[in-house]
Design an enzyme around this catalytic site. Structure first.
Site, mmCIF file in Angstrom:
data_model
loop_
_atom_site.group_PDB
_atom_site.id
_atom_site.type_symbol
_atom_site.label_atom_id
_atom_site.label_comp_id
_atom_site.label_asym_id
_atom_site.label_seq_id
_atom_site.Cartn_x
_atom_site.Cartn_y
_atom_site.Cartn_z
ATOM 1 N N ASP A 38 0.905 -0.677 -0.029
ATOM 2 C CA ASP A 38 -0.343 -0.068 -0.307
ATOM 3 C C ASP A 38 0.907 1.264 0.206
ATOM 4 O O ASP A 38 2.187 1.406 0.475
ATOM 5 C CB ASP A 38 -0.916 -0.196 1.367
ATOM 6 N N SER A 72 -14.290 14.751 7.822
ATOM 7 C CA SER A 72 -13.441 13.704 6.519
ATOM 8 C C SER A 72 -12.254 12.922 8.345
ATOM 9 O O SER A 72 -11.469 14.085 8.672
ATOM 10 C CB SER A 72 -12.394 14.043 5.696
ATOM 11 N N GLU A 73 -12.286 11.755 7.695
ATOM 12 C CA GLU A 73 -11.070 10.902 8.859
ATOM 13 C C GLU A 73 -9.735 10.595 7.356
ATOM 14 O O GLU A 73 -9.451 10.225 8.627
ATOM 15 C CB GLU A 73 -12.171 9.905 9.313
ATOM 16 N N GLY A 102 -12.576 7.276 -2.012
ATOM 17 C CA GLY A 102 -11.611 7.001 -2.786
ATOM 18 C C GLY A 102 -11.760 8.021 -4.146
ATOM 19 O O GLY A 102 -10.635 8.517 -4.993
ATOM 20 N N GLY A 104 -13.180 11.690 -2.405
ATOM 21 C CA GLY A 104 -13.604 13.039 -2.218
ATOM 22 C C GLY A 104 -14.176 13.629 -1.337
ATOM 23 O O GLY A 104 -15.353 12.199 -0.877
ATOM 24 N N ASP A 234 -1.702 -0.620 6.080
ATOM 25 C CA ASP A 234 -1.611 0.159 7.145
ATOM 26 C C ASP A 234 -3.262 -0.127 7.960
ATOM 27 O O ASP A 234 -3.628 0.524 9.236
ATOM 28 C CB ASP A 234 -0.964 1.452 7.815
ATOM 29 N N ASP A 238 -7.226 -1.240 3.748
ATOM 30 C CA ASP A 238 -6.569 -2.326 2.615
ATOM 31 C C ASP A 238 -6.560 -3.895 4.003
ATOM 32 O O ASP A 238 -6.135 -4.328 3.182
ATOM 33 C CB ASP A 238 -5.565 -1.742 2.101
#
Ligand code: ADP
Ligand code: MG
Length: 289
Positions: A38, A72-73, A102, A104, A234, A238
């Site tokens: 990643d 947003s995180e 993915g 915005g 991380d 993913d």
């Protein structure tokens, strides 16, 4: 494979900060021929910061983008909010907020429709980005992630964010290649940015523009081609890809999800431990045979 030898190997791993969650992972690691990384938070530190603002009214572009990203995180969003706060810009709450994974953010601010995100987000909303395409490209050539800001369906500017590579990334890639293992970068970011960063760490193959939900399918496809695949991530976006690989390798500072999903967990945030884990597996299996 004697259970005792595997147990000894798992114990050695643990001493070195490489948590192997079962002897079968240690057995499997020597067969790996592909390691997929990643990008954000794995090869890079995952602490991006704003480097450039493009547009007529830069402060207003930053202000609107930061209000949009307040909820947003995503590390990209956090970077934008931090940049605005550092400039002392007052951030009210948006009237409406929607995160598009993915892509915005889509919000309403002071009655205006504001979009912050990538080309895909702009395309999906029928926004022409013509005037900003050249700026985007040159920022991306530098390995930066450039996000567009649109106000009332018109492109108003762009904000670029850059992340620093971990010190261990390039060395880990070099060592993996020496072991005959193919390295791949998997990311939701655009291809130009991804390739610029891949070049810096020595990764040959890039799979970019992958939506969060599709990362898992990329891994399945590689396995269907006969590759034995480790996914190093991380856990942000993913975790399903970690789970879909032959061995999911979760990196230290990553999310709890990653630590739960990974067959191997790297306690230290050092990618050379991916190589150390494979070497340990090879050494253990040699003793067994
Ligand atoms: P990665 O694979 O690097 O973790 P993501 O799948 O989370 O990336 O996001 C892919 C792309 O979508 C980002 O590079 C960015 O262009 C856009 N994006 C995602 N989230 C945001 C956000 N909160 N604000 C702006 N752009 C975003
Ligand atoms: Mg990530």
């Amino acid at each position: 494979a004697t259970p005792t030898a595997l147990m000894v190997g798992v114990g050695k791993g643990a001493e070195a900060g490489i948590l192997i969650r079962g002897g079968e992972y240690l057995e499997r690691a020597q067969a790996l021929n592909t390691v997929v990384f990643d990008k954000t938070g794995t090869l890079t530190k995952g602490e991006p910061s704003v480097t450039d603002i493009v547009g007529e009214n830069k402060e207003e572009i930053l202000r609107l983008a930061a209000i949009a990203e307040k909820g947003s995180e995503h590390p990209l969003g956090e970077a934008i909010v931090r940049a605005a706060r550092d400039k002392g810009i007052l951030l009210k709450d948006p009237e409406k907020f929607e995160a598009v994974p993915g892509q915005g953010i889509s919000v309403t601010i002071e009655g205006k429709d504001v979009l912050v995100g990538n080309r895909r987000l702009m395309q999906a909303n029928g926004i022409d980005i013509g005037g900003f395409e050249d700026s985007l490209r040159s920022l991306e050539e530098e390995g930066k992630t450039a996000m567009l800001v649109a106000v009332n369906k018109k492109a108003a500017g762009a904000i670029a964010v850059a992340d620093t590579l971990k010190e261990s990334s390039a060395e880990a890639v070099t060592e993996l290649k020496k072991l005959g293992i193919e390295t791949i970068m998997l990311t939701g970011d655009n291809e130009r940015t991804a390739k610029a960063i891949a070049r810096q760490v020595g990764i040959d193959r890039v799979i970019a523009n992958v939506l969060p939900g599709e990362k898992e399918n990329v891994i399945k496809k590689l396995r269907a081609e006969g590759k034995v695949v480790a996914m190093v991530g991380d856990g942000i976006n993913d975790a399903p890809a970690l789970a879909a690989s032959d061995i999911g390798i979760a990196v230290g500072s990553g999310s709890d999800v990653a630590k739960e999903t990974g067959g191997i967990v790297l306690i230290r945030d050092d990618l050379r431990d991916v190589v150390a884990g494979i070497m340990l597996s090879r050494a253990t299996m040699r003793k067994i045979k």
